[in-house]
Motif scaffolding. Structure first.
Motif, PDB file in Angstrom:
ATOM      1  N   UNK A 199       0.825  -1.206   0.000  1.00  0.00           N
ATOM      2  CA  UNK A 199       0.000   0.000   0.000  1.00  0.00           C
ATOM      3  C   UNK A 199       0.867   1.267   0.000  1.00  0.00           C
ATOM      4  N   UNK A 200       2.072   1.189   0.555  1.00  0.00           N
ATOM      5  CA  UNK A 200       2.953   2.363   0.543  1.00  0.00           C
ATOM      6  C   UNK A 200       3.374   2.723  -0.874  1.00  0.00           C
ATOM      7  N   UNK A 201       3.303   1.758  -1.807  1.00  0.00           N
ATOM      8  CA  UNK A 201       3.581   2.011  -3.220  1.00  0.00           C
ATOM      9  C   UNK A 201       2.299   2.122  -4.040  1.00  0.00           C
ATOM     10  N   UNK A 202       1.133   2.232  -3.375  1.00  0.00           N
ATOM     11  CA  UNK A 202      -0.171   2.225  -4.059  1.00  0.00           C
ATOM     12  C   UNK A 202      -0.326   0.942  -4.870  1.00  0.00           C
ATOM     13  N   UNK A 203       0.160  -0.183  -4.302  1.00  0.00           N
ATOM     14  CA  UNK A 203       0.110  -1.455  -4.996  1.00  0.00           C
ATOM     15  C   UNK A 203      -1.255  -2.111  -4.932  1.00  0.00           C
ATOM     16  N   UNK A 204      -1.461  -3.070  -5.830  1.00  0.00           N
ATOM     17  CA  UNK A 204      -2.730  -3.794  -5.955  1.00  0.00           C
ATOM     18  C   UNK A 204      -2.434  -5.284  -6.008  1.00  0.00           C
ATOM     19  N   UNK A 205      -3.267  -6.098  -5.347  1.00  0.00           N
ATOM     20  CA  UNK A 205      -3.098  -7.542  -5.419  1.00  0.00           C
ATOM     21  C   UNK A 205      -3.164  -8.009  -6.874  1.00  0.00           C
ATOM     22  N   UNK A 206      -2.219  -8.860  -7.268  1.00  0.00           N
ATOM     23  CA  UNK A 206      -2.150  -9.320  -8.643  1.00  0.00           C
ATOM     24  C   UNK A 206      -2.557 -10.772  -8.793  1.00  0.00           C
ATOM     25  N   UNK A 207      -3.436 -11.036  -9.744  1.00  0.00           N
ATOM     26  CA  UNK A 207      -3.807 -12.409 -10.078  1.00  0.00           C
ATOM     27  C   UNK A 207      -4.806 -13.025  -9.134  1.00  0.00           C
ATOM     28  N   UNK A 208      -4.428 -13.221  -7.871  1.00  0.00           N
ATOM     29  CA  UNK A 208      -5.296 -13.835  -6.864  1.00  0.00           C
ATOM     30  C   UNK A 208      -5.307 -12.975  -5.613  1.00  0.00           C
ATOM     31  N   UNK A 209      -6.443 -12.973  -4.942  1.00  0.00           N
ATOM     32  CA  UNK A 209      -6.524 -12.395  -3.599  1.00  0.00           C
ATOM     33  C   UNK A 209      -7.079 -13.476  -2.688  1.00  0.00           C
ATOM     34  N   UNK A 210      -6.335 -13.805  -1.646  1.00  0.00           N
ATOM     35  CA  UNK A 210      -6.718 -14.902  -0.766  1.00  0.00           C
ATOM     36  C   UNK A 210      -7.170 -14.331   0.583  1.00  0.00           C
ATOM     37  N   UNK A 211      -8.458 -14.205   0.723  1.00  0.00           N
ATOM     38  CA  UNK A 211      -9.044 -13.650   1.948  1.00  0.00           C
ATOM     39  C   UNK A 211      -9.423 -14.767   2.901  1.00  0.00           C
ATOM     40  N   UNK A 212      -9.235 -14.524   4.188  1.00  0.00           N
ATOM     41  CA  UNK A 212      -9.708 -15.460   5.208  1.00  0.00           C
ATOM     42  C   UNK A 212     -10.708 -14.718   6.102  1.00  0.00           C
ATOM     43  N   UNK A 213     -11.944 -15.179   6.099  1.00  0.00           N
ATOM     44  CA  UNK A 213     -13.002 -14.569   6.894  1.00  0.00           C
ATOM     45  C   UNK A 213     -13.277 -15.417   8.127  1.00  0.00           C
ATOM     46  N   UNK A 214     -13.467 -14.776   9.272  1.00  0.00           N
ATOM     47  CA  UNK A 214     -13.895 -15.441  10.495  1.00  0.00           C
ATOM     48  C   UNK A 214     -15.296 -14.953  10.826  1.00  0.00           C
ATOM     49  N   UNK A 215     -16.224 -15.882  10.972  1.00  0.00           N
ATOM     50  CA  UNK A 215     -17.630 -15.546  11.210  1.00  0.00           C
ATOM     51  C   UNK A 215     -18.050 -16.171  12.535  1.00  0.00           C
ATOM     52  N   UNK A 216     -18.656 -15.359  13.417  1.00  0.00           N
ATOM     53  CA  UNK A 216     -19.051 -15.816  14.738  1.00  0.00           C
ATOM     54  C   UNK A 216     -20.367 -15.143  15.123  1.00  0.00           C
ATOM     55  N   UNK A 217     -21.254 -15.895  15.780  1.00  0.00           N
ATOM     56  CA  UNK A 217     -22.486 -15.307  16.272  1.00  0.00           C
ATOM     57  C   UNK A 217     -22.229 -14.394  17.453  1.00  0.00           C
ATOM     58  N   UNK A 218     -23.195 -13.525  17.758  1.00  0.00           N
ATOM     59  CA  UNK A 218     -23.039 -12.590  18.868  1.00  0.00           C
ATOM     60  C   UNK A 218     -23.697 -13.091  20.144  1.00  0.00           C
ATOM     61  N   UNK A 219     -24.316 -14.259  20.098  1.00  0.00           N
ATOM     62  CA  UNK A 219     -24.894 -14.868  21.292  1.00  0.00           C
ATOM     63  C   UNK A 219     -24.931 -16.374  21.067  1.00  0.00           C
ATOM     64  N   UNK A 220     -25.504 -17.095  22.021  1.00  0.00           N
ATOM     65  CA  UNK A 220     -25.603 -18.552  21.867  1.00  0.00           C
ATOM     66  C   UNK A 220     -26.687 -18.958  20.876  1.00  0.00           C
TER      67      UNK A 220
END
Length: 454
Positions: A291-312
């Motif tokens: 980001x300091x070079x205003x760069x952009x992900x090339x080809x693939x972007x590998x995101x990892x999402x964590x999903x959790x409920x807010x109660x039981x």
């Protein structure tokens, strides 16, 4: 003083460390932390601020498959407990409430107030006063106690990394589902974002500037990026009616990693030659470096999402969808590879999407655990405050410069809605790099060298 959640997390770290046969000194050196710091992690005296060193520790100790998922789950719970204010109660648990100063006397009204439509339930709080007497809390009107307890629970459960503002209300109130809106999104050069839903009063809700991306992006993203290694991105939703937590509330979603294959495999496109590019930093700093070079992900972007409920209460995750905002010609920049191009087996709960498609879809991918192939598992999934899901996403493009975001469809307690997942209030951006100059940082010459794909 260590929390029970931190001790539970530390016990697993200690078990992995003992099983590995490696000393604290050896592991600390590989993790680039001090031996005393690693001791504190394994004793429960401290919880790492970021998950990246935890994952590296677990992998160094030989953790695989379900063990890695369990390490991640315990870290999430321990980190949430660490951030909880001292003496705060966990939702749904009965905890003693310290005696508060007696409220100032209030003159009784001349006439009795109008009866309420229905009696409010007692808040889930156990009241105890020193000496066994009746505490000032117990002397408050029941309605006041209900409101105070509800406000306290909501403050504890809303994650600090998630901004809650709405895209779509419940289907019962006329909110369109993701498939309906995706069908209306054409695969041409520009697709307008979905409008914000109305507020609880029925008046149009004004979206915050920080969570309203433009319809297209004409240049590299500017401004600071999410803190590397920490939960990042943003999740937005406005719901009409209902409560912020509990039954009928959306789940909490955070971005655990922008490259779940770290320390290997990510290209960044930069608008400059190799002579003016600094060496790649440690994995947790690489996105900030780009980001300091205003760069952009090339080809693939590998995101990892964590999903959790807010109660039981269970929240059903019904689907994950891609919303493309714009497609342009791929950036004519040079590509720089982080790491050495190594890869690893795909873990379960992994999904892939081709952003070049007219209507990109999220498709489950078979995983591996050792030598065993794990079948692909499509949506729906189910989460709660005690059941966490981690999703690895491999978003690919070869022929376009694409801006996009995700929408997670959920339902709970007869309500359903859509959560927007984006890059800290901006759309994600990924560009193809076919035919572009590619470089990797050499170990012998200690400089950027042409990369030869093998």
């Amino acid at each position: 003083m260590a929390t029970p959640e931190a001790e539970h997390f530390a016990a697993l770290l200690k078990e992995l460390k003992d099983r590995s046969g490696r000393s604290y000194g050896v592991l600390a050196g590989r993790l680039h932390v001090s031996t005393s710091t690693l001791h504190r992690y394994c004793n429960g005296d401290a919880v790492p601020n970021e998950y990246a060193p935890v994952e590296r520790f677990a992998r160094l100790c030989g953790a695989v498959g379900d063990e890695l998922v369990e390490v991640h789950r315990r870290w999430i719970v321990a980190d949430a407990a660490r951030r909880r204010p001292a003496g705060a109660a966990v939702a749904g648990a009965a905890v003693p409430v310290p005696a508060a100063p007696a409220p100032a006397p209030v003159s009784a009204p001349e006439t009795a107030p109008a009866p309420l439509p229905a009696p409010e339930p007692e808040p889930p709080v156990v009241v105890s006063a020193p000496g066994g007497g009746r505490s000032p809390w117990a002397r408050l009107p029941r309605r006041t106690r209900v409101l105070i307890a509800a406000a306290g629970v909501a403050a504890l459960l809303v994650p600090t990394t998630v901004v809650a503002t709405a895209l779509v209300g419940s289907r019962a109130e006329g909110g369109a589902g993701a498939p309906d809106r995706a069908d209306r999104a054409a695969g041409d050069a520009s697709v307008p974002p979905a409008p914000a839903a109305s507020g609880a009063s029925g008046a149009p809700a004004s979206p915050s500037p920080s969570t309203s991306p433009s319809a297209s992006s004409d240049g590299p993203p500017d401004g600071p990026s999410a803190e590397p290694g920490a939960p990042g991105g943003s999740v937005t939703e406005r719901s009409r009616g209902g409560t912020a937590t509990g039954l009928g509330a959306p789940p909490a979603v955070t971005i655990s990693s922008y490259n779940w294959e770290e320390p290997c495999g990510q290209f960044y496109l930069l608008d400059r030659g190799p002579e003016g590019v600094a060496p790649p930093p440690a994995p947790q700093d690489r996105r900030g470096w780009a980001r300091s070079y205003a760069g952009v992900e090339g080809g693939n972007m590998r995101l990892q999402l964590t999903v959790q409920g807010t109660s039981r209460e269970a929240v059903v995750l019904k689907g994950l969808y891609v919303r493309v905002l714009s497609r342009k010609a791929p950036l004519p920049w040079s590509a720089y590879l982080m790491g050495n191009g190594c890869g690893s087996g795909i873990a379960p709960q992994t999904f892939a999407s081709d952003l070049d498609a007219g209507h990109p879809v999220i498709t489950p991918v078979p995983g591996t655990q050792g030598d065993r192939v794990v079948p692909a598992v499509p949506f729906p999934y189910k989460v709660s405050s005690e059941d966490v899901e981690v999703f690895n996403l491999d978003m690919k493009t070869t022929g376009y410069d694409v801006t996009w975001y995700l929408e997670l469809k959920w339902s709970s307690g007869g309500r359903e809605g859509m959560l927007r997942v984006d890059d800290g209030g901006k759309p994600f951006r990924t560009s193809g790099m076919r035919g572009r100059p590619m470089y990797t940082y050499g170990n012998d010459e200690v400089k950027w060298e042409p990369y030869q794909a093998g």
